[in-house]
Design a protein around this motif. Structure first.
Motif, PDB file in Angstrom:
ATOM      1  N   PHE A  50      -1.880   3.903   1.158  1.00 58.48           N
ATOM      2  CA  PHE A  50      -2.757   2.763   1.414  1.00 58.48           C
ATOM      3  C   PHE A  50      -2.092   1.847   2.434  1.00 58.48           C
ATOM      4  N   GLU A  51      -2.855   0.868   2.911  1.00 51.48           N
ATOM      5  CA  GLU A  51      -2.372  -0.030   3.952  1.00 51.48           C
ATOM      6  C   GLU A  51      -2.286  -1.466   3.453  1.00 51.48           C
ATOM      7  N   ALA A  64      -5.670  -0.910  -1.409  1.00 52.65           N
ATOM      8  CA  ALA A  64      -5.341   0.244  -2.242  1.00 52.65           C
ATOM      9  C   ALA A  64      -6.580   0.793  -2.925  1.00 52.65           C
ATOM     10  N   GLU A  65      -6.466   2.050  -3.376  1.00 50.95           N
ATOM     11  CA  GLU A  65      -7.585   2.714  -4.057  1.00 50.95           C
ATOM     12  C   GLU A  65      -7.525   2.532  -5.569  1.00 50.95           C
ATOM     13  N   ASP A  69      -1.711   0.812  -7.586  1.00 49.36           N
ATOM     14  CA  ASP A  69      -1.209   0.786  -6.212  1.00 49.36           C
ATOM     15  C   ASP A  69      -1.349  -0.604  -5.597  1.00 49.36           C
ATOM     16  N   GLU A 816       1.830   0.856   6.438  1.00 47.14           N
ATOM     17  CA  GLU A 816       1.251   1.991   5.713  1.00 47.14           C
ATOM     18  C   GLU A 816       2.272   2.479   4.694  1.00 47.14           C
TER      19      GLU A 816
END
Length: 821
Positions: A50-51, A64-65, A69, A816
């Motif tokens: 994720f960024e 984040a997903e 995270d 990232e």
């Protein structure tokens, strides 16, 4: 002679070269720890890449997903920018500051060890709900990922301060975050100091009835009479015969009057021009560099959230989501009680319990001290709580022989689920869900102000102590701990916490004012923030039928002092237009100039005006004149103006004008006499301090906001780079609150203010705005160390958007994070 000159030139050149090399080395070492926001990092503990997008103000947008995270990313971002601040706060909670700073922090370490906050935090981790425990673990992993990166990449130890003080970078643990919440509770707790001051003042006054003047209750019914403290603590001398004891450095315990403040208000759609709800919040804490606040945005399973975080704590403490806004203010709940504990004269290891002598629960704790031998502290607890020594908080002045003092406090819970409550509020989708989540909140007690798409609400959060109706002092004075009626009877159910939903007028708000009037023991508190800001807020809110985001901003930045508007006509009533012509340069002429300036003033504490300086100096001198002969050295403790006290005196409420007569003089002075003398005192002080004409004074010079670096702020030369000072408007009793220090040398410095401001508009959420008082970075070589500070000083804001594309549009870097293979 020529040879001597050559050698002098060589020596000077060498000194300059050495100085330049030293600066280069220091800059190189310091700059190594500047974070690179534009990179790709492989880290362990992630489920997928994720960024972290850093917008133009370096606010991290964590895309984040999964929730785990997202918290990992928040921990990583906090450690990038505020690792030293986090380390310092953790060491504070652990009582381990002296390992870095030597003997000057020993008293602080002793206090934290006695309160046992870190051990209580470790026990409280298991009490958190499953979601919060997962967040704490993920957040810790994110912090530790950054620490590993620093160690492996030789990144300047993470912050310049680590070079100076040599603290190790220990891994972050879930208990560390819970402990920081408890440190925050200590910063916001002020009832202990109020009990001590009330007891000391009670002992000092010859006329016990005068206690209601100098420590007045906020107007309203429901307050019962109190006993003299001397009757509760036999054997104590009157204060006039006792000397106050020296107090060590007790940060983060607050100085009296600076325990906590804040503003929050909300309007439903019926009171908004856009037909969408509005919410404004500006929590007040001590000013530091960097600010305690850190702006962040996270994408969670419940949606995006953005607002103010506190480095070390994995939650948006104040802010908004797509559907809900939440703000916090200090509730002033009376959540602390001091207890007198009688020692067994035949065995000092025992204290008197309800049914006989009981042994203290004791434990030894060793405090390691830099450049000094370690100190062993014996920690003692009673059934009422930890025992505090007489050398702290001036407890020795109110503790009778053969006794010690213990503390009951809601934050001393080994099952403190405040972290879970904060997590629940952040995930809530509407007002009802947020109110339900608040049930887990323990300490510090706060007023929670809420706004969703449909309505607004406000509720007191935190465990309310259950007291016996027969408590001897109603919790306002230290009381014998062996008497059952003086002990806490557990805590009240959450449903008893004051709650305000679906308000008839469409508006809720809190300025730390008295929110409810219930008789003891169902009361909330006898001590409140003040009664002035709420009067101004009420007038502004009711002055308009409907409101906008901009009107809420206007109110946050309002600098009109209701205290000045009330007090000046009272104290100057017989001075205003009764003066005679006087020659230039005489005290009479100077007094006349000052009164003429104040007669045209509207009470606005504007940084560019001279009148606030004259007013503030006059009130400070006046209060000292009124109380000095009655209280003696104790008058130094009343270092900020108490408006209700002065109003009672000049209105002669219940004979309060008696304070105007100087007891030790033969004449009988009137309040007009004291007001005139105090004005002359103030004008002499102004001339000695500023040495300029009255019309040339600037309130902003006296009321300078002081954001000092906690450890480098006193280092010669370096302090000019790490401390942030700003001319500011406002004062102790304005909505744009800037509480003054009360110190003898710089009494009007702004030391406690709104480090975060946010205004949320749910008709157009992306038009919401926020700001913090310094910058995002804690690194003084970063351009983000103070870049938001000037905006804050000028009353400007930056957008609060959950649109990821807006964040990317002017990003200063994109980090990232990818899982290691």
């Amino acid at each position: 002679m020529r040879l001597l000159f050559r050698w002098l030139v060589r020596l000077v050149s060498f000194a300059i070269l050495a100085g330049v090399l030293a600066v280069v080395v220091v800059y190189y070492l310091g700059s190594r720890s500047l974070p690179d926001y534009d990179k790709r990092v492989e880290v362990a503990g992630l489920s997928q890449p994720f960024e972290i997008v850093r917008d133009n103000s370096s606010i991290p947008h964590i895309m984040a997903e999964t929730d785990e995270d997202a918290f990992f990313g928040l921990g990583y971002a906090h450690a990038q920018d505020r690792l030293w601040q986090m380390t310092l706060l953790r060491r504070t909670a652990q009582g381990r500051l002296s390992e870095m700073f030597g003997t000057r922090t020993v008293e602080t370490d002793k206090l934290l060890r006695r309160l046992d906050l870190y051990n209580l935090a470790r026990q409280s981790v298991a009490a958190q709900d499953t979601r919060t425990q997962a967040a704490l673990r993920a957040y810790s992993a994110g912090v530790n990922a950054r620490i590993d990166e620093i160690n492996q990449g030789s990144l300047g130890r993470g912050a310049p301060e680590f070079f100076v003080f040599g603290a190790e970078l220990a891994p972050w643990q879930p208990a560390d975050s819970v402990a920081l919440v408890k440190v925050l509770a200590l910063q916001l707790a002020g009832h202990l100091q109020e009990e001590v001051l009330r007891a000391r003042t009670s002992l000092a006054l010859d006329d016990e009835e005068r206690l209601a003047d100098i420590l007045p209750d906020i107007p309203g019914s429901g307050v019962a009479a109190l006993p003299e403290y001397a009757s509760l603590a036999p054997g104590l001398p009157r204060f006039a015969e006792a000397q106050p004891q020296a107090e060590g450095a007790l940060w983060p315990a607050p100085k009296r009057g600076l325990a906590g403040a804040s503003n929050a208000w909300a309007a439903d759609a019926t009171r908004a021009t856009s037909e969408g709800t509005l919410l404004a919040n500006d929590p007040h804490l001590g000013l530091t560099a960097p600010s305690i606040w850190y702006l962040a945005r996270m994408e969670l399973s419940s949606g995006g959230v953005i607002g103010g975080t506190i480095p070390g704590i994995p939650a948006i403490m104040v802010g908004r989501s797509e559907t809900l806004g939440w703000g916090l203010t200090s509730s002033y709940l009376d959540d602390q009680d001091l207890h007198l504990e009688e020692l067994n004269p035949d065995n000092s290891e025992q204290y008197r319990g309800v049914d006989g002598w009981r042994r203290f629960e004791t434990r030894r704790s060793i405090i390691e001290i830099k450049d000094a031998p370690p100190v062993t502290v014996t920690l003692r607890w009673t059934e009422n709580g930890p025992v505090l020594p007489g050398t702290q908080f001036d407890l020795g002045t109110i503790t009778p022989p053969g006794h010690v003092m213990s503390l009951s406090w809601t934050a001393l819970s080994p099952e403190d689920t405040t972290m879970s409550a904060a997590m629940g509020i952040m995930h809530a989708g509407d007002v009802d869900e947020a109110l339900e989540a608040g049930e887990s909140y323990v300490a510090p007690s706060q007023m929670l102000t809420l706004a969703d798409e449909d309505g607004v609400a406000m509720k007191l959060l935190g465990r309310m102590p259950a007291r016996d109706a027969n408590h001897q002092s109603q919790g306002r004075l230290p009381a014998p701990g062996w008497i059952e009626a003086n002990r806490w009877q557990g805590t009240l159910p959450y449903r008893d916490n004051p709650e305000f939903t679906e308000p008839a007028g469409g508006i809720v708000g809190n300025t730390n004012n008295k929110v409810i009037d219930r008789p003891f023991p169902d009361h909330v508190s006898f001590e409140w923030g003040d009664s002035q800001r709420v009067r101004r807020w009420r007038a502004l809110m009711q002055g308009r039928e409907v409101h906008t985001r901009d009107s809420f901003i206007e109110f946050q930045l309002d600098t009109v002092s209701e205290a000045a508007r009330t007090l000046l006509p009272l104290i100057g009533a017989d001075l205003w237009f009764t003066g005679e012509a006087a020659p230039e340069g005489t005290p009479e002429r100077r007094r006349r100039v000052a009164l003429d300036l104040l007669s045209e003033w509207n009470g606005e504490m504007n940084e560019h005006l001279p009148e606030p300086v004259i007013y503030a100096a006059w009130l400070r001198a006046l209060q000292d004149r009124l109380i000095r002969d009655d209280l003696g050295p104790l008058a130094d403790t009343y270092d900020r103006v108490e408006p209700l006290f002065i109003e009672r005196v000049f209105r002669d409420v219940d004979g309060a004008s008696a304070w105007c007569d100087i007891v030790r003089s033969a004449a009988e002075e009137s309040c007009t006499d004291i007001a005139r003398l105090a004005l002359d005192d103030a004008l002499v002080w102004i001339e000695e301090t500023y040495g300029t004409t009255l019309a040339s004074l600037r309130w902003g010079t006296a009321h300078e906001a002081v954001h000092e670096h906690s450890v480098l702020g006193e280092v010669p030369v370096l302090r000019y780079f790490v401390n942030i000072r700003q001319s500011t408007s406002g004062g102790d009793f304005t909505l744009q609150r800037g509480a003054t220090s009360g110190d003898e040398t710089n009494p009007f410095q702004n030391v406690h203010a709104a480090g975060y401001r946010g205004v949320y508009d749910f008709a157009d959420p992306d038009s919401s705005v926020f700001i913090i008082a310094t910058g995002q970075s804690g690194h003084f070589l970063s351009r983000h160390y103070d870049d938001l500070g000037q905006l804050w000083r000028r009353g400007e804001y930056i957008p609060m958007s959950l649109d990821p594309e807006l964040a990317r549009a002017a990003a200063v870097g994109i980090t990232e994070l990818v899982p290691t293979e």
